[in-house]
Every structure is written in C-alpha cells, then in structure tokens.
Design a protein around this motif. Structure first.
Motif, PDB file in Angstrom:
ATOM      1  N   THR A   1       3.269   4.445  -1.318  1.00  0.00           N
ATOM      2  CA  THR A   1       2.782   3.548  -2.532  1.00  0.00           C
ATOM      3  C   THR A   1       1.296   3.078  -2.092  1.00  0.00           C
ATOM      4  O   THR A   1       0.466   2.783  -2.855  1.00  0.00           O
ATOM      5  CB  THR A   1       3.820   2.380  -2.477  1.00  0.00           C
ATOM      6  N   LEU A   2       1.272   2.652  -0.977  1.00  0.00           N
ATOM      7  CA  LEU A   2       0.030   2.105  -0.442  1.00  0.00           C
ATOM      8  C   LEU A   2      -1.319   3.153  -0.703  1.00  0.00           C
ATOM      9  O   LEU A   2      -2.337   2.997  -1.155  1.00  0.00           O
ATOM     10  CB  LEU A   2      -0.131   1.726   1.084  1.00  0.00           C
ATOM     11  N   LEU A   3      -0.880   4.377  -0.094  1.00  0.00           N
ATOM     12  CA  LEU A   3      -1.823   5.528  -0.410  1.00  0.00           C
ATOM     13  C   LEU A   3      -2.239   5.905  -1.895  1.00  0.00           C
ATOM     14  O   LEU A   3      -3.216   5.926  -2.435  1.00  0.00           O
ATOM     15  CB  LEU A   3      -1.448   6.799   0.207  1.00  0.00           C
ATOM     16  N   TRP A   4      -1.135   5.733  -2.642  1.00  0.00           N
ATOM     17  CA  TRP A   4      -1.256   5.970  -4.117  1.00  0.00           C
ATOM     18  C   TRP A   4      -2.323   5.155  -4.992  1.00  0.00           C
ATOM     19  O   TRP A   4      -2.926   5.263  -5.532  1.00  0.00           O
ATOM     20  CB  TRP A   4       0.175   6.174  -4.852  1.00  0.00           C
ATOM     21  N   ASN A   5      -1.851   3.950  -4.294  1.00  0.00           N
ATOM     22  CA  ASN A   5      -2.568   2.578  -5.010  1.00  0.00           C
ATOM     23  C   ASN A   5      -4.124   2.714  -4.593  1.00  0.00           C
ATOM     24  O   ASN A   5      -4.890   2.278  -5.440  1.00  0.00           O
ATOM     25  CB  ASN A   5      -2.285   1.395  -4.727  1.00  0.00           C
ATOM     26  N   LEU A   6      -4.405   3.222  -3.601  1.00  0.00           N
ATOM     27  CA  LEU A   6      -5.882   3.122  -2.977  1.00  0.00           C
ATOM     28  C   LEU A   6      -6.601   4.398  -3.697  1.00  0.00           C
ATOM     29  O   LEU A   6      -7.719   4.198  -4.030  1.00  0.00           O
ATOM     30  CB  LEU A   6      -5.633   3.599  -1.456  1.00  0.00           C
ATOM     31  N   ILE A   7      -5.832   5.348  -4.002  1.00  0.00           N
ATOM     32  CA  ILE A   7      -6.648   6.520  -4.508  1.00  0.00           C
ATOM     33  C   ILE A   7      -6.792   6.378  -6.082  1.00  0.00           C
ATOM     34  O   ILE A   7      -7.402   7.196  -6.689  1.00  0.00           O
ATOM     35  CB  ILE A   7      -6.199   7.830  -4.096  1.00  0.00           C
TER      36      ILE A   7
ATOM     37  N   GLY B   1      -0.408  -6.903   1.210  1.00  0.00           N
ATOM     38  CA  GLY B   1      -1.706  -6.526   1.282  1.00  0.00           C
ATOM     39  C   GLY B   1      -2.445  -7.312   0.144  1.00  0.00           C
ATOM     40  O   GLY B   1      -2.289  -8.443  -0.161  1.00  0.00           O
ATOM     41  N   LEU B   2      -3.800  -6.530  -0.298  1.00  0.00           N
ATOM     42  CA  LEU B   2      -4.514  -7.525  -1.192  1.00  0.00           C
ATOM     43  C   LEU B   2      -4.934  -6.393  -2.315  1.00  0.00           C
ATOM     44  O   LEU B   2      -5.156  -5.128  -2.143  1.00  0.00           O
ATOM     45  CB  LEU B   2      -5.702  -7.792  -0.454  1.00  0.00           C
ATOM     46  N   ILE B   3      -5.222  -7.026  -3.371  1.00  0.00           N
ATOM     47  CA  ILE B   3      -6.010  -6.432  -4.583  1.00  0.00           C
ATOM     48  C   ILE B   3      -7.143  -7.041  -4.883  1.00  0.00           C
ATOM     49  O   ILE B   3      -7.340  -8.342  -4.889  1.00  0.00           O
ATOM     50  CB  ILE B   3      -4.763  -6.404  -5.980  1.00  0.00           C
TER      51      ILE B   3
ATOM     52  N   PRO C   1     -12.207  -7.004  -9.457  1.00  0.00           N
ATOM     53  CA  PRO C   1     -13.801  -6.783  -9.598  1.00  0.00           C
ATOM     54  C   PRO C   1     -14.282  -5.532  -8.851  1.00  0.00           C
ATOM     55  O   PRO C   1     -15.110  -4.760  -9.330  1.00  0.00           O
ATOM     56  CB  PRO C   1     -14.318  -8.300  -8.966  1.00  0.00           C
ATOM     57  N   THR C   2     -13.683  -5.252  -7.759  1.00  0.00           N
ATOM     58  CA  THR C   2     -14.167  -4.027  -6.848  1.00  0.00           C
ATOM     59  C   THR C   2     -13.316  -2.995  -7.150  1.00  0.00           C
ATOM     60  O   THR C   2     -13.869  -1.656  -6.873  1.00  0.00           O
ATOM     61  CB  THR C   2     -14.426  -4.438  -5.444  1.00  0.00           C
ATOM     62  N   GLY C   3     -12.249  -2.955  -7.514  1.00  0.00           N
ATOM     63  CA  GLY C   3     -11.504  -1.851  -7.919  1.00  0.00           C
ATOM     64  C   GLY C   3     -10.081  -1.667  -6.734  1.00  0.00           C
ATOM     65  O   GLY C   3      -9.329  -0.519  -6.876  1.00  0.00           O
ATOM     66  N   LEU C   4     -10.382  -2.364  -5.793  1.00  0.00           N
ATOM     67  CA  LEU C   4      -9.673  -2.001  -4.553  1.00  0.00           C
ATOM     68  C   LEU C   4      -8.282  -2.501  -4.672  1.00  0.00           C
ATOM     69  O   LEU C   4      -7.964  -3.617  -5.298  1.00  0.00           O
ATOM     70  CB  LEU C   4     -10.215  -2.615  -3.237  1.00  0.00           C
ATOM     71  N   ASN C   5      -7.051  -1.546  -4.397  1.00  0.00           N
ATOM     72  CA  ASN C   5      -5.744  -1.913  -4.530  1.00  0.00           C
ATOM     73  C   ASN C   5      -5.109  -1.397  -3.130  1.00  0.00           C
ATOM     74  O   ASN C   5      -4.901  -0.349  -2.894  1.00  0.00           O
ATOM     75  CB  ASN C   5      -4.825  -1.535  -5.577  1.00  0.00           C
ATOM     76  N   ALA C   6      -5.425  -2.291  -2.241  1.00  0.00           N
ATOM     77  CA  ALA C   6      -4.934  -1.975  -0.746  1.00  0.00           C
ATOM     78  C   ALA C   6      -3.447  -3.005  -0.572  1.00  0.00           C
ATOM     79  O   ALA C   6      -3.195  -3.563   0.425  1.00  0.00           O
ATOM     80  CB  ALA C   6      -5.795  -2.645   0.424  1.00  0.00           C
TER      81      ALA C   6
END
Length: 902
Positions: A41-47, A147-149, A152-157
């Motif tokens: 899930t983490l990897l999918w959210n990141l990519i 984790g964090l989202i 504004p930068t698009g990051l979903n970690a």
C-alpha cells in the motif's frame, strides 16, 4: 570553515523539515508485492501520487517490486535520498536507521509498531533508534504511525486507502485510525489539507516541530490536532504561543477521563497530564480546545471565514421565536451573553420593523420577514457597540424566501468586517441554495441555531485565550521584594536535618522571603518564653505545636485557640507537650488570634509529570475539597496572567465586591500570585506548597497557614521536572559602559517593556528600519500593539532578546537604546539567527559590539552551535560588526550571509 557546511547551514535555514514534505527522492524500506500488506500500500501510494521525485523500493528478497527496480539495502541506491519510509519489524529498525545515517538520509518515517506501547523492550528499541539517528541529525516521524500526506506537493507516504485533497488545514494526529476516519469524512465534506500527518509516538519530531513548520507554511491557515499525550510540554507551548498569534491551533484531546487516559497510555505508551492541567496549558498558549470531532473542523472552517469576536456578547436575529430561544439557551449555558441592545439600535429597528417585533435580543423580525427586512435589521444590529457577533436564523415559512434573503445578506456582510456573522438556514432542500450562497460569501452556516451559538462561544473562548497573549502587564517590582538567599538557607537547613517537610514556622519564613504577608509567628521552647511572646503579640493568641516530625498538629491536640491569659498559655503549653513524645516536641509557636472576617483562599503548587510546577488558586479553608472552586495555571506569572487565573474562579466575583462588601485589594492579590509563582520557579527543590487559608478582606491579605514539601535531599537535578515555560533568565543581566561614559544595563526583554519599545521604534530613522528589516515600515505599523507584542512577549527557551537600557538620573526615565535578538531556527534548535538594531543617536558608541558579544556568549551557554545573520549589501556597519565578532561573511547577489560557529 568548510564550504559545504556553510551551504548546508544556509540551505536548511528556514524550512528544516522540507525534506519530509517535499522530498526529491524517497526510499521505501519494506516494499512488498503482497496483497493487503502495508509495504504494498505504501509503495502504491508513493508511485500513484506523483510528488516530482524518485521512489526506490528496498527489499533484499526481490529484484523489483510492482515493476520498479528494487535494492537490497539503502546503501546500494544510486543517489542520496531525502526521506526513508520504514515498514519492517520493530527489531530491525535500529540497524536500518544506522544504515540511513551512513547513507546521508535526512529524514525517516517509521511506520512499524512494537515500541514503547509494548513496554520496556520497546522503549529500549526506541533509545537505540534515537542514538543512531542523532549521529547524523536524522529526523524521525513515528514510530507506530500511518505516515504523512502532503497534498500541495503530491506526496502520499502513508498506507491510507485514499489520499487527501489539497486545502489550507494542517491535520496532525496521534492516532492512525483516527486519521483514516477523518480522511474519509473530509472527502465527503470536500475539506482539503495542507498537510495530513500521523505523528505516532513522537520519538523525535513532535507537536512543537510540526506547529512551527505549518506556522511558517504560507498555504496553511489553521492547525488541527488530535492529541493523546503532550510529549515535550515545553516544545509544544513554545511553538503554540508563537504560532497561535497568527494561525488558529485547534486541539481535541483524547484520554480526558481516567478510563480513557488508561486506554491512551496503552496505545501510545506515554505519560499523561490531568485534563485540567492541559486545559490551563492550552489557555496559556492561545490554543483552542474543543470537545467533539465535529467542533474541530467546524471551528477550523469558521475561523478561516470570519473575524474573531472581541467578547462573548451575541446578537440573534430570527424570523421565529422558538429557534431564537434555543440559541439563547445554548449561548448562556456556554457562558456567552445576549448583547443588550442600545437605545439607538431599538429606535432604528422601530423604523423598519413591524410594531410587534420583540423589542429586545433575540431580535424577532416576525415570520413574514422579507429579504429586505432581514438585510436592514442586520445592518442596524451590526452597528451596535454592545455586540461582539451576530447570528442570523431563518426558518422556511410560507412568506420566506431563503435564497433571496441570502443574496441580500451577502451585500450587507461585506460591510461588516469587524464582527463575526453566523447563519442558520433551517430546513432541507428548500434552503440549500441559500446556504450555498452564504458559504460562497464566507458567511459561516449551521443547520441548527443552538449549534451555531455553541460555536460562537468557542470563538469567544479562543479570543479570550489570545487576548491574554496580547495584554500588557503592569510592571513587576518583584525583584526588589525577594530575599532568595534566605529562602535557599531555609531549604538547605531542612535537607541538612534529612527532612522533606518544612515546619509551619519555616514555611512562613519562606513566604516572607518572597514578601508574601504572613501572620506574625514566634517560636517558644519554654512556658516563660511562650508567655513573653503572647504578651508581645497581644491577647488573644493561638498556640501550635512546633515539631519537625509531626505535620498534622490538630490530630495530636497540637492547636489551642483563643488563649487570653498567662494561665491559659501555661495550661496549653503543658497540654501540648504531654500529648507528644519528647523527640517530637521542639516547643510551640505563638500567633495572634485572627478575626476570620473576609474570604479564605488557597494558593498552591504541585508538580505535574509533564508540565512541571502547576499553580492552583481558588476558594480555600476547611471546605476546599467540597467547593472545588480552583483554577490552574503555569508559572511564571505576570500581573495579567495572575488576573486571568483569578478570573477562572467563582470566588473572583465576590473578591471584586458583592452585596455591600467592598472589593479586596486585587492589585496586591495579583502581586502575591506573581511572587508566589517566582518562589515556585526559583526554588526548584520545592515539590509541593500550599497556603491555606490565605485570608483576604478589604484592608488585609495575609497567609494564616502554609505547608511546604521538598524533594528528598539526595534528589539529582536531572530528576526534577522543569517548568513547561522557561522563566525570565536573570542570569543574562549585566552592566556595561558606553564609549561616552554612560552606564547602561543589558538585560533580557520583558513584556512590560512594550511602551519603552514603542518609544524606541518611534525614534528610529527610516534608513535604520530598512537596513534591519529589508523593507520600509510605516511608524504606525512599527509601533502597532500586535507587532510590539511579538517583540516583547517572547519565549526565552526559543529566543533571547537583549535590551540596552539607560536610566536617566535627572528624570528617572528608563530609555531603551538598542535591541539585539538571538532566535532559534524552527526545526533546528542548534542554529539561531542574530538581529540587531541601535537607536540612531547611540550608534558608533560600542553598543552593537557589547550586545553582539553577549549574544555569542549566550549562544554557547544555550547549546547553539551556529549563529547566522542575513545582511543587506548596503549595511556595511553590520558587516563590520559581524567580522569584529568573528563571523565569516559569504556574499551573494542580494544578501551577505554571516555565519558564526560557536
């Protein structure tokens, strides 16, 4: 100095946590293809949520994950990454953090659970992690977090099932599950976030770090927190006190009941403070605490749309009586008030309303109210100076047009920018268009008027908290009233005799050392001395057992009241002596028999496991536990804070004068609270202290009894819990001489200095202002109360501002000649910025050198390793001063960067 070190210092000067929220590359340690796993899930959210950087999966068992090349360890990566996300078993994390440090990683998010929430084994793992991270200044969010989202930068970690929308609310939660619930709710409500962080058990990055980060973030308009434990109390309060002045900080606290606190402790593994202590801390730093999840986001929305009210008086405008009554109930139950309509307002309303309108607040404009009638009534009511806010209620009756009424109101509310306007359009689909119009115009709406009234009360409470940060306290003269040496000698004597409890006599002597008035008390070891003492004081008197071992004198018959003769004294002395062992009997004390006319108060302090010393004030006497009328506060206090603490109690109304009784000397009572808070701060070996009763009347304030409990003699300083708010740093006061021979005093700035600082600013040239602040500032803006508040009301843990003050002997006037400031960089406590401003007619007198040298010394004492200053190229004087102080100058096209390594 190495060039790369200077580069790093300047690069991470202003946003030291940017690598967490806007990384250029992310490594996912524990990346997986297993369906339903956290790693997948983490990897999918990141990519699947592009953030403009590269993702590197780390998995020693696979060559690729989800089609992306994988690496065995972080050391094998082709480039240095900003952020590592770790989702592996807890026991593997310390070694992984060591590898991250060796690979130059700047930050890590530890998703893994199994740390302090499981007990001693998990605590040991956390300490190993922290030890490894500090070797490379690696910052950590977590462990045990979602984790964090960063929309504004698009990051979903994170391993949330969905991502957040972009908006202006920063949401920080200690519960990952709570995060996912809020995330789902926000999508339905179309609420966006500037940051969405699960902070976990706060091994490193804590509330303070994130409050500072989002306080500096221009996209963030408000900060919302779900909290289970405070963690580093001083860090939280320091950050909140600064940021709350510009952005709302709204907290909902879990674990407020005893049962819930136990559940939270098992979840986070952290100590917790009592709900009342936390509430006092939130008040002190301008934070708004709410009770429900609904209130959290309602208040974030409301404070973003409407100005804060100046008080708690609400004007209600309605076309139906019942909803107005319900709103009034909710308002008054929450300590709000109905505003009293002025005669002018009533006269103006009479001109535009039907004869049978209510002629009072709530203003019932009747069921046939037209849009025009609504708008006219609102415009008139808004002008009434007795009102702090307005609530407009509409019920959909046959004659009502909700949509046109909303349109008319938006034309009026544009002119009302100094008071909040709330609206309650009651109903369903029939009022939906009107509600949408109001929301687009930033008029806050609620479907139920009683809920709207409750939210207004919360706005009032928030304004009250912030007002305490802005109020100028009266000048404290406490320094001249304190005999600190006497206090320390009393405590030292008790420890030398292996005692933790002071005698009543010692306790009163301790209070007198801080000029807190006490009843005259004389020790007598013999009957003859007792008689002599009684006649010196004057009959009637009170006799009490004097003992270093017996604390509850009444239980052993050790108190004799209303003694009126020598024979009474003799019999009382012998009776007390007979009731106790010889080893416990050190004589008696003789005190005057005080007429108990007045009010009995209690003033005390105990130590909270997270906030350190906590003050208590309220109704005292024998029924103190029955009345339960006390307020808590954090030391140190000034006159404003002392008054605020008194206002929290019911007894305060009586102290101001009631039913023919005159007011007590409130100014003296404030000073007693200030002195008492200094006693608690300056004598850290005191564990508990209370004055009960503190008898107050129109002409008298006197402590009748006191109890002081010390830490054991063998207690080490590191085991004493420090105050959550750092007290005034007296150690940085010094005297100096200028080139012209004038003697000046250099000392840390105080809140009471605001009038002198305003005078200082008024006498600056525009050139001096420009060179210091890099742009021109009008004198009106320069001396505005809000701006001066930020200069004078500082947190001494985060910054030290020194003023050079000259005392004119002929006029007794104290003049500020210069101000120098050392401010820690947010997110990097080992780095600080230097600022300096000298009055024009005192420049080139050596003031800058004196203040600069003092600040360099302070930086070394405070553990600051790097001092930096940004200087305009035209400011040759500041550049020369920095070179003289030992700074290195690094010139760019627009600025000169000065760097000093301590």
């Amino acid at each position: 100095m190495a060039t790369d070190k200077v580069h790093d210092i300047m690069r991470y000067n202003y946003n030291p946590l940017d690598f967490m929220f806007a990384p250029k590359s992310v490594a996912l340690i524990g990346a997986s293809e297993k369906e339903g796993s956290v790693g997948r899930t983490l990897l999918w959210n990141l990519i699947s949520h592009p953030f403009g950087g590269t993702v590197f999966p780390i998995n020693p068992k696979r060559k690729n994950v989800l089609g992306i090349r994988a690496y065995s360890t972080i050391k094998e990566l082709p480039e240095t990454v900003d952020l590592a996300v770790i989702a592996t078993p807890a026991v593997t994390v310390p070694n992984l953090i060591r590898e991250c440090v060796e690979a130059g990683v700047k930050g890590a998010i530890i998703i893994s659970a199994g740390f302090k929430e499981i007990g001693a084994e998990g605590i040991a793992l956390e300490q190993q992690i922290l030890k490894e991270a500090k070797k490379g200044n690696l910052r950590i969010i977590g462990p045990n977090c979602l984790g964090l989202i960063c929309p504004p930068t698009g990051l979903n970690a994170s391993f949330a099932s969905t991502s957040a929308k972009s908006g202006n609310v920063a949401f920080i939660s200690q519960s990952g599950a709570f995060c996912t619930s809020i995330l789902d709710w926000s999508l339905r409500e179309n609420l966006g976030f500037s940051g969405f962080i699960s902070i976990g058990s706060m091994l490193d990055v804590n509330w303070g770090d994130l409050i500072y980060y989002f306080g500096d973030d221009p996209l963030t308009k408000s900060i919302v927190i779900y909290m289970e434990s405070i963690g580093d109390a001083r860090s939280f309060i320091s950050a909140a006190r600064e940021v709350a002045l510009s952005k709302p900080i709204i907290v909902i606290k879990g674990g407020r009941t005893e049962e819930a606190a136990k559940a939270a402790a098992s979840h986070t593994g952290a100590l917790s403070s009592s709900d009342k202590v936390l509430a006092a801390a939130f008040r002190r730093c301008g934070v708004l605490q709410v009770d429900t999840i609904k209130e959290v986001f309602n208040m974030a929305d409301l404070l973003a749309k409407q100005p804060r009210p100046k008080g708690r008086r609400l004007t209600i405008l309605t076309n139906a009586g019942g909803p107005g009554v319900l709103a009034t109930d909710a308002l008054t139950w929450g300590k709000g008030e109905l505003s009293l309509l002025s005669e002018t307002t009533i006269e103006e309303l009479n001109k535009i309303l039907p004869t049978h309108w209510s002629h009072s607040n709530p203003i019932d404009i009747l069921g046939d109210a037209t849009p025009r009638r609504y708008a006219q009534a609102l415009e008139i009511a808004a002008k009434d100076e007795n009102s702090d806010g307005l609530l407009v209620i509409l019920t959909p009756q046959d004659m009502t047009d909700p949509t046109k009424t909303a349109e008319e109101l938006t034309k009026i509310t544009g002119k009302i920018n100094h008071k909040p306007v709330l609206a309650s359009w009651m109903g369903g689909s029939g009022v939906a268009t009107g509600v949408e119009i109001l929301n687009r115009a930033n008029i806050y709406t609620q479907p139920y008027p009683d809920d709207a009234a409750r939210l207004f009360n919360l706005m009032g409470r928030y304004s009250y908290n912030l007002k305490g940060l802005y109020e100028i306290p009266s000048f404290s003269k406490a320094d001249n009233l304190i005999d600190e040496d006497l206090a320390m000698n009393i405590i030292a004597h008790a420890h030398e005799t292996n005692r933790t409890l002071l005698t009543e006599y010692e306790s009163k002597q301790l209070l007198q050392a801080y000029s807190i008035p006490t009843v005259m008390t004389i020790i007598a070891q013999t009957v003859e001395k007792a008689i002599e003492s009684a006649e010196k004081i004057g009959y009637p008197v009170v006799m009490k057992l004097h003992s270093e071992t017996i604390t509850h004198k009444t239980d052993v018959g050790g108190v004799k009241l209303n003694l009126t003769s020598q024979e009474d004294i003799k019999q009382a002395f012998l009776a007390i002596q007979k009731r106790v062992n010889d080893s416990d009997f050190l004589g008696v004390t003789i005190q005057p028999m005080i007429n108990l006319e007045g009010y009995e108060l209690i003033l005390g302090s105990t130590v909270d496991p997270q906030f350190g010393p906590v003050l208590l004030f309220g109704t005292g006497g024998q029924l103190v536990e029955v009345y339960q009328d006390q307020a808590l506060g954090l030391p140190p206090l000034n006159s404003t804070l002392a008054k605020r603490m008194m206002e929290q109690t019911k007894i305060y109304q009586a102290l101001k004068g009631v039913r023919g009784r005159k007011s007590v000397n409130l100014e003296q009572l404030e000073q007693i609270l200030v002195l008492f808070s200094q006693l608690v701060i300056e004598q850290p070996l005191i564990k508990e202290i209370d004055i009960n009763p503190l008898l107050v009347s129109e002409n008298n304030l006197i402590a009748l009894d006191a109890r002081v409990l010390l830490y054991p003699p063998d207690t080490e300083r590191k085991d004493i819990i420090l105050p959550a708010i750092r007290p005034y740093p007296n150690q940085y006061i010094s005297m100096a001489q200028l080139a012209n021979g004038k003697e000046i005093k250099i000392r840390p700035i105080r809140p009471e200095d605001e009038p002198q600082v305003a005078s200082f600013c008024q006498n600056l040239s525009q050139e001096s202002v420009y060179l210091r602040f890099f742009h021109s500032i009008s004198y009106q803006s320069l001396i505005s109360h809000e701006r001066l508040t930020r200069i004078c009301f500082i947190d001494y843990d985060q910054e030290i501002a020194l003023v050079a003050s000259y005392h004119h002997p002929d006029t007794d006037e104290k003049e500020i000649l210069a101000i120098a400031r050392l401010s820690r960089v947010h997110g990097n406590t080992e780095q600080a910025e230097l600022g300096l401003l000298v009055k024009d007619n005192y420049q080139r007198q050596g003031l800058g050198t004196l203040l600069g040298q003092d600040l360099i010394k302070i930086a070394k004492k405070e553990g600051i390793k790097t001092v930096i200053a940004d200087i305009l190229p035209d400011n040759q004087g500041m550049q020369n001063l920095c070179l003289k102080l030992g700074f290195e100058l690094h010139k760019t096209a627009d600025l000169v960067n000065a760097v000093y390594i301590t």
